[in-house]
Design an enzyme around this catalytic site. Sequence first.
Site, PDB file in Angstrom:
ATOM      1  N   GLU A 164       5.812   2.050  -3.714  1.00  0.00           N
ATOM      2  CA  GLU A 164       5.224   2.162  -2.377  1.00  0.00           C
ATOM      3  C   GLU A 164       5.042   0.807  -1.698  1.00  0.00           C
ATOM      4  OE1 GLU A 164       1.435   4.186  -2.563  1.00  0.00           O
ATOM      5  OE2 GLU A 164       0.843   3.140  -4.385  1.00  0.00           O
ATOM      6  N   HIS A 201      -6.190   9.095   4.620  1.00  0.00           N
ATOM      7  CA  HIS A 201      -6.491   9.952   3.472  1.00  0.00           C
ATOM      8  C   HIS A 201      -7.343  11.148   3.868  1.00  0.00           C
ATOM      9  CE1 HIS A 201      -4.867   6.514   1.275  1.00  0.00           C
ATOM     10  NE2 HIS A 201      -4.378   7.479   0.533  1.00  0.00           N
ATOM     11  N   ASP A 205       2.679   4.916   2.056  1.00  0.00           N
ATOM     12  CA  ASP A 205       2.462   3.467   2.076  1.00  0.00           C
ATOM     13  C   ASP A 205       3.776   2.717   2.259  1.00  0.00           C
ATOM     14  OD1 ASP A 205      -0.318   2.904   1.919  1.00  0.00           O
ATOM     15  OD2 ASP A 205      -0.327   3.746  -0.095  1.00  0.00           O
ATOM     16  N   CYS A 255       6.516  11.591  -3.596  1.00  0.00           N
ATOM     17  CA  CYS A 255       5.212  12.246  -3.529  1.00  0.00           C
ATOM     18  C   CYS A 255       4.466  11.931  -2.245  1.00  0.00           C
ATOM     19  CB  CYS A 255       4.352  11.892  -4.745  1.00  0.00           C
ATOM     20  SG  CYS A 255       3.828  10.173  -4.750  1.00  0.00           S
TER      21      CYS A 255
HETATM   22  C1  PEP Z   1       1.851   7.326  -0.672  1.00  0.00           C
HETATM   23  O1  PEP Z   1       1.475   6.194  -0.351  1.00  0.00           O
HETATM   24  O2  PEP Z   1       2.885   7.866  -0.224  1.00  0.00           O
HETATM   25  C2  PEP Z   1       1.060   8.135  -1.616  1.00  0.00           C
HETATM   26  C3  PEP Z   1       1.503   9.285  -2.069  1.00  0.00           C
HETATM   27  O3  PEP Z   1      -0.169   7.673  -1.952  1.00  0.00           O
HETATM   28  P1  PEP Z   1      -1.447   7.782  -0.991  1.00  0.00           P
HETATM   29  O4  PEP Z   1      -1.071   8.629   0.196  1.00  0.00           O
HETATM   30  O5  PEP Z   1      -2.540   8.392  -1.796  1.00  0.00           O
HETATM   31  O6  PEP Z   1      -1.684   6.355  -0.620  1.00  0.00           O
HETATM   32 MG    MG Z   2      -0.091   5.206  -1.487  1.00  0.00          MG
END
Ligand code: PEP
Ligand code: MG
Length: 536
Positions: free
Chosen positions: A426, A187, A450, A497
Amino acid sequence: MVTIAGQAVHRQLAIGRLWYLSKTHPELLRAQAEDTDAELRAFRAAKEEVVGRLHELYRESVPKVGELLAHTFEIHAMMVEDEAYTNMVESMIAGEKATAAYAVAATGRHYAQMLEQMEDPYFRSRSEDIREITDRLTDMLLRNRSEVKLAKPVILMAENLAPGETMQLDHSRILGIVTHYGSENSHAAILARTMNLPAITGVAIRDEWDGREAVLDGENGLLIVDPDEKTLAVYREKILARAKEEEELRSLLPLPAETKSGVHVPLLANVGSAADAAAAAEKGAEGIGLLRTEFLCLAGTEYPSEEQQTETYRSVLATMQGKPVTIRTFDLGADKRASYLDWPEETNPDLGFRAIRISLAEEGPFRAQLRAILRASAYGDVRVLYPMISAEWEIRRIDEIFREERRNLLEQGVSVGDVKQGIMIETPAAAVVCDRLAPYVNFFSIGTNDLTQYLLAADRRNPYVAPYYDTHHEAVMRTIEAVVKTAHEHGVTVGVCGELAADVTVTQTLLRMGVDDLSMAPNSLLKVKRSVRECE
Ligand code: PEP
Ligand code: MG
């Protein structure tokens, strides 16, 4: 000149001086003060300076990360000025003839230990704040200031940067980031991309590089320390070419994101704050596809209140001027740990107490967040998105809670809009049983970051398994295709996303599978628009 190979995080370039962000503080030895009055004066002066600087940091941070997060600096200022804290430091100096630095460190340790032993997780979390203000004061007293005023922007080197720390970086003073630990999909890395900061990881940092000139090549994952003139010339040329390309991309701003055959593909933005939303609007985002609300929790000392959240969501809606805003409920856990939550150490945090699992276990904060989202929905087009769903019972329970909160607000005469509900796909389980989940929601959003780690059993943050974390793996692609097909059979729309949405090498493939929209870091929007416009 030395060239060190690391791993690319954000494919941008920077030239500048390196600056080592060291988090270690020299152990303060108990020293007898020669002049007690001088030590008292030094403490009071340091206190005044630190409080002034904290107020300054608060003012600087509001436009960058929003009022809610910036408020932490004000809380720290209040703690430095706390009477009991001040009395304890001063009586150690006056009564025990301790040096000011030692008295501050010892008092800090005393308070931190006391707080750590408290039952209430809220008070326990405050020990981190005590440590932070203690460090600021001792740094000031020892003139070993961790937060120097930088005359010129620098390339920051650090062993590790947590998401909260990355978020607090002053964009105008940082040219790029080099870390030892981290990975492309953590992140902190996602935040660096959102902030458009060139970044690489996996570099064994050497403190003697501090202050030396360097090139950060985020494209090839290289750090070049003491570059020679020829190398500098090559990179200056590349940076100019980049600027030219960005200029060309800007010309796409008024054009629609449409394929050659006229299919419109909404391009949305992933953001973590109201400030990011402004960058998204500037880059022509057609809405927010993912508001990572958990970042609102990371820098604070408690869950943001319902009112604070409503304000933040309203400000994102105002920035987006009527365009849809998808608010994801807190996706805490794994590498996004809020200090005030009472978490046991987990052997496998990514498989642990995360995201919706926390929300369903701690219904109070979850209900407050839903109410804030519903309240904000009176001011724009709001959608709510639930992370980490892996079973039907979860969405059934969420839907119950959502309806209850909606009904309660309506009964109180609060106006709420028509909020569409969606889930992140995910986990492999959600992908496999998405036909069962579809009846509860209006949309799916595929979180490929994920989904990839869980499908391929390859930790997204572990650089040693990076070769296994193959975002183009056939298992990932087939899963996306199957989810889109099932979703459409059930009248549910599907967006992507995860970081894959910004990968222009698969834009054509995703559109061919029928993906309805793509959501990405604001900085990737124009590049993906160009790619969509080149698709048949
Ligand atoms: C993902 O897991 O692709 C996602 C968009 O969520 P994050 O990256 O915040 O875990
Ligand atoms: Mg995620």
